[in-house]
Design an enzyme around this catalytic site. Structure first.
Site, PDB file in Angstrom:
ATOM      1  CB  SER A  48      41.401   0.595   1.687  1.00 25.20           C
ATOM      2  OG  SER A  48      40.259   0.808   2.536  1.00 25.20           O
ATOM      3  CG  HIS A  90      31.091   4.593  -3.805  1.00 23.14           C
ATOM      4  ND1 HIS A  90      31.389   3.736  -2.750  1.00 23.14           N
ATOM      5  CD2 HIS A  90      32.246   5.468  -3.820  1.00 23.14           C
ATOM      6  CE1 HIS A  90      32.278   4.149  -1.992  1.00 23.14           C
ATOM      7  NE2 HIS A  90      32.776   5.480  -2.511  1.00 23.14           N
ATOM      8  CB  CYS A 130      33.649   1.090  -3.642  1.00 25.11           C
ATOM      9  SG  CYS A 130      32.105   0.498  -3.539  1.00 25.11           S
TER      10      CYS A 130
END
Lengths: 380, 591
Positions: free
Chosen positions: B307, B350, B363
């Site tokens: 991420s 989410h 996300c």
């Protein structure tokens, strides 16, 4: 009284006038150069004190000069009468080294009398020359087989055996060589010569191996090192190598007196005895070495000239014998330092440190002078 | 008349012998005179190297990292030595096989002026024993070289490095001989030239026994330069400890200059091991160690960034004008491309997310969509501009370049076109894309300083070197920074464990997925690698760092606390202790 005094002065003047100053002078000059070189070779670099070799050699020089003149005073022919006594005493001294000898350098060569060390071998070679000359003179030439063998045994093999037992192989071979030389000078029959040749030819293959095996380890190493210096079992090749470096590094004019490095820094072994010439050659170069060779050459040729003009055969044989001895000693020593011969412990006459040898050599010079002085004294 | 004949023969013999001697003297003294003269000098002259004291390495606060210590070597003087040497006794004295001694003597030959080195790395007792018995072995001497003691052992080993015998390439350098210890790793190798100094020389006259008589000439050595490294050893110490035995890497940079504040690569090694001359066994042990302690992971390992890479995707989308802070999507837990389904890490989704929330809560679906919008090639452009996909050129160790995939790259290497699904993977830092821990640090440092990628520097106060620069829009920077603050400090932030009560920290977590396999014994099931990148203080960044923990699981769990400890130590532990400004109010999120 007054008249007697005048007579003595006249006699001394007469003697001095008849001396051969060339034959007396060269050895003294050689010895002085030798002492200077010994000083340089042994000068201390980090040891606190200079070893006193040069001082001791100077004392021996003075002693030698006195002896030299003393030997010149009487007629050498007197010696013929005492030759058996002289020979017996010197053989006795030689034997004594075996009994009470003082070991040095792995061999019993020394006799000690108080502070004085004494090498009977050196005296013996002079005694041998005189006695052998006495034995040979007056006999018909060529020498018969029986006399040849007697002389060879009595003057050659017996002392050589004693020397071999000391053990001093170098001197033993020198004595044998000298005896053979003097016999040749006297003259030998063809039969003897042929027989000798045959014996040698047979002995080499048969006895060669036994002799080789009989040699001491260090003696074998010396031969190996001479033949191939790169193979160096115990550093004999190192000695030859360093000696060549020492001589060669002098180049044309030398490094200068007291400027040599090989001796004082101990790269050169036996720097004040057997390898003293190398030290000289390093400091004085080719020019100095040439000068030294000329001095030796002049001495040898003068000795032969004296022999030529000697009045009787006794004198002739002594003078020739002495000259041959000087030739052999200086030839072997110089050849060894220059790497032309195997390393054998033979000193350079007048130059190497060694008192008894110096004294013996000065006796020889005295004899030469004696012979020269009396060549005209037919009715003396 | 035989008398005349005999004497003539003898005269000829005399003259012949003398002539032979004369010729021989001519040969020795005149033809070969120069050669023998040189040999006589070589006999008595010895050259001893005087090693130059090596420059000392300090940390950025002046803490001494290394100490110069003597390295004892037992040597034999040349020439003298080979002659009358008791090889057997010597072998016993110095504990070296006879064959080895002979080999070394032979190798040196007869032409060496310098001592022949037999064995190095002696300790005091051995030196004392050899000194006591020197008289038995003329020519045996003890030499010293300059060596090191590393005060902090394995702490910072990959930065500081170690000394060793020179490589063939190093041997080509001036002043380097086979007997010189040179830098082989780390700063010791990188700055070897400055540190080494210039060795001196002592020319000495010796005698045949090897005794030194006088010094003919001395050339004094010149000390090497002292260097201040950019690292802070205290931070380094804490950083390594914070890994709690895990393998991994961390690189902390000063965002405004690129100075390296701490560099962690674990497991590490004790450089003092190399100093005594590491033996084969120890070397094998180190080089075969499953954790590869000799590998500098900061530069020499590369992993999917996970991420962390979302920051790039966000930057690319916003800078290209394709998205802004208000761009929102609904995350229902997955998105679909044809028959393929791409899930979010949060299976239930989410819900409605904007840019900030997408970063804070990481996300995946949001970034799939940004990736779809931006396309791989535009993402790659920004990734490259922010220091990814190419070596940083630090020079500390060999470097891997990581991988930033493009359509062209795929066509070239795989011969296949790029698929959208691959963009999805790349957008969240999975798939082809890989980075080194160093590159992750460069990325976060660039975000902290506004878009400049500085080359990591190891010297304190070195002139900054710009690798590349992206002029980011203020709006882009603002949203990024606010989001990064939220990651650490927001209630839903994935990096809450990096939260500090004393310092405002901003950061981003990452998880590099490892293809799971089941061991037959079910013992070593690899877990995901954990990433965390961060900078602090939030308002005026002084430190930016990447933390990578091998098999550490989720980035927020393991890597974030490590980052926090490093930051706190650096900002509070150094001189001029940093205090948190009361005004550094978090942007937009309540604490």
């Amino acid at each position: 009284m007054h008249a007697d005094q005048g007579k003595v002065i006249d006699r001394v003047r007469d003697i001095l006038k008849r001396c051969d100053w060339l034959v007396l002078g060269i050895p003294v000059i050689l010895t002085i150069i030798g002492i200077l070189t010994i000083y340089s070779a042994t000068r201390s670099v980090i040891e606190p004190r200079q070893p006193s070799f040069y001082l001791r050699q100077t004392i021996w020089l003075i002693l030698g000069m006195v002896t030299m003149f003393s030997v010149s005073l009487f007629d050498y022919r007197v010696l013929k009468r005492f030759s058996i006594l002289i020979y017996s005493v010197s053989i006795g001294l030689l034997l004594l080294t075996l009994v009470v000898g003082h070991p040095g350098m792995g061999a019993q060569r020394w006799l000690k009398m108080g502070n004085l060390s004494f090498q009977p071998t050196e005296i013996f070679r002079v005694a041998m020359i005189v006695s052998l000359a006495s034995y040979l003179s007056g006999r018909p030439s060529p020498l018969g087989t029986g006399r040849t063998l007697t002389a060879l045994c009595f003057f050659g093999f017996i002392p050589a055996t004693i020397l071999y037992l000391q053990p001093d192989l170098g001197s033993a071979l020198m004595i044998l060589g000298l005896v053979v030389s003097m016999l040749l000078i006297k003259g030998l029959t063809k039969r003897v010569l042929v027989a000798a040749l045959a014996v040698v030819l047979i002995a080499i293959p048969v006895g060669g191996e036994r002799v080789w095996n009989g040699l001491k380890e260090y003696q074998r190493n010396r031969l190996v090192a001479f033949i191939n210096p790169e193979v160096d079992p115990t550093g004999i090749g190192y000695q030859i190598k360093q000696s060549k470096i020492t001589i060669g590094s002098g180049r044309v004019f030398g490094k200068g007196y007291l400027q040599g490095t090989q001796g004082p820094l101990r790269f050169l072994p036996e720097r004040h005895t057997d390898f003293i010439f190398s030290v000289f050659a390093e400091e004085w170069g080719f020019v100095g070495s040439l000068f030294l060779l000329i001095l030796y050459g002049a001495l040898l040729l003068r000795g032969l000239e004296i022999a030529l003009h000697s009045k009787d055969e006794f004198g002739y044989l002594i003078a020739t014998g002495i000259s041959v001895m000087f030739l052999a000693y200086s030839g072997i020593n110089l050849g060894m330092t220059m790497g032309l011969m195997p390393v054998v412990g033979i000193p350079l006459p007048f130059f190497s440190y060694g008192g008894t040898a110096l004294l013996a050599n000065f006796i020889c010079i005295g004899l030469l002078n004696n012979i020269k002085m009396r060549r005209f004294e037919l009715f003396y | 008349m035989t008398r005349i004949r005999t004497l003539r023969t003898l005269t000829i013999v005399c003259i012949t012998v003398l002539s032979i001697f004369l010729l021989r003297l001519w040969q020795l003294q005149i033809i070969k005179g120069e050669e023998f003269y040189r040999k006589s000098i070589r006999n008595r002259v010895r050259v001893f190297r005087i090693p130059a004291p090596r420059g000392i390495l300090y940390d950025r606060n002046g803490v001494k990292l290394v100490k110069n210590v003597p390295y004892y070597i037992v040597s034999l003087l040349p020439d003298v030595s080979a002659e009358k040497l008791d090889i057997e006794g010597l072998s016993r004295l110095i504990d070296l096989p006879e064959g080895e001694i002979l080999r070394k003597l032979k190798q040196a030959g007869n032409h060496s002026l310098e001592p022949i080195r037999l064995k190095g790395g002696l300790d005091f007792d051995e030196v004392a024993e050899i000194e006591a018995r020197r008289s038995d072995f003329p020519g045996l001497i003890i030499e010293t070289e300059v060596s090191r003691y590393y005060n902090f052992g394995q702490t910072g080993a990959h930065v500081i490095g170690y000394l060793g015998w020179p490589t063939p390439e190093q041997l080509l350098q001036e002043d380097v001989t086979e007997d010189t210890m040179v830098g082989r790793w780390g700063a010791e190798a990188m700055f070897d030239r400055q540190l080494r100094g210039t060795p001196g020389m002592k020319i000495v006259e010796v005698d045949a026994l090897g005794r030194q008589l006088r010094t003919l000439r001395t050339i004094q050595p010149q000390k090497g330069e002292d260097l201040y490294l950019s690292i802070d050893i205290k931070t380094q110490l804490v950083a390594e400890r914070a890994f709690q035995g895990n393998s991994g890497a961390a690189l902390a940079l000063r965002p405004s200059t690129g100075e390296v504040l701490a560099l962690v690569s674990l497991p590490s090694f004790d450089p003092n091991l190399f100093i005594k001359g590491i033996d084969r066994e120890q070397w094998e042990k180190l080089s075969r160690h499953p954790g590869h302690p000799l590998l500098n992971r900061v530069f020499q390992s590369q992993y999917p960034p996970g991420s962390v890479f979302k920051l790039i995707t966000a930057i690319a989308a916003m800078e290209e004008g394709l998205a802004n802070r208000n761009t929102s999507i609904v995350c229902k837990g997955y998105t679909e491309v044809g028959i393929w389904r791409f899930g979010c890490w949060k299976e239930e989704g989410h819900g409605l997310v904007d840019m900030k929330r997408a970063i804070v809560e990481s996300c995946d679906v949001y970034f799939y969509e940004l990736g779809r919008l931006t396309g791989i090639d535009r993402i790659a452009k920004y990734a490259y501009a922010l220091g990814l996909g190419r070596p940083s050129g630090t020079g500390l160790s060999p470097e891997r370049s990581g991988l930033v995939p493009t359509t062209a790259w795929k066509l070239r290497t795989k011969g296949k076109p790029w698929y959208l699904g691959e963009t999805f993977n790349a957008a969240i830092g999975q798939g082809y894309v890989t980075v080194t821990p160093a590159q992750a640090a460069l990325l976060i440092s660039a975000i902290a300083n506004g878009g400049t990628v500085y080359r990591p520097q190891l010297l304190k106060d070195a002139d900054p070197e710009v690798i590349s620069k992206v002029i980011l829009k203020p709006a882009t920077l603002r949203v990024l920074r606010e989001s990064l603050w939220g990651v650490v400090n927001g209630p839903q932030g994935t990096g809450r464990r990096a939260h500090s009560d004393r310092i405002d920290i901003a950061g981003k977590t990452g998880t590099a997925q490892v293809v799971a396999y089941t061991d037959r014994d079910r013992k070593h099931i690899p877990r995901d690698h954990a990433w965390f990148v961060a900078y602090a203080p939030y308002s005026q960044p002084e430190i930016a760092l990447s933390v990578f923990v091998e098999h550490g699981g989720g980035g927020g769990e393991v890597a974030a606390p490590i980052a926090k400890e490093i930051i706190e130590t650096y900002l509070e532990g150094g001189p001029g202790v940093y205090t948190v400004s009361q005004n550094s109010e978090g942007p937009g999120y309540a604490r």
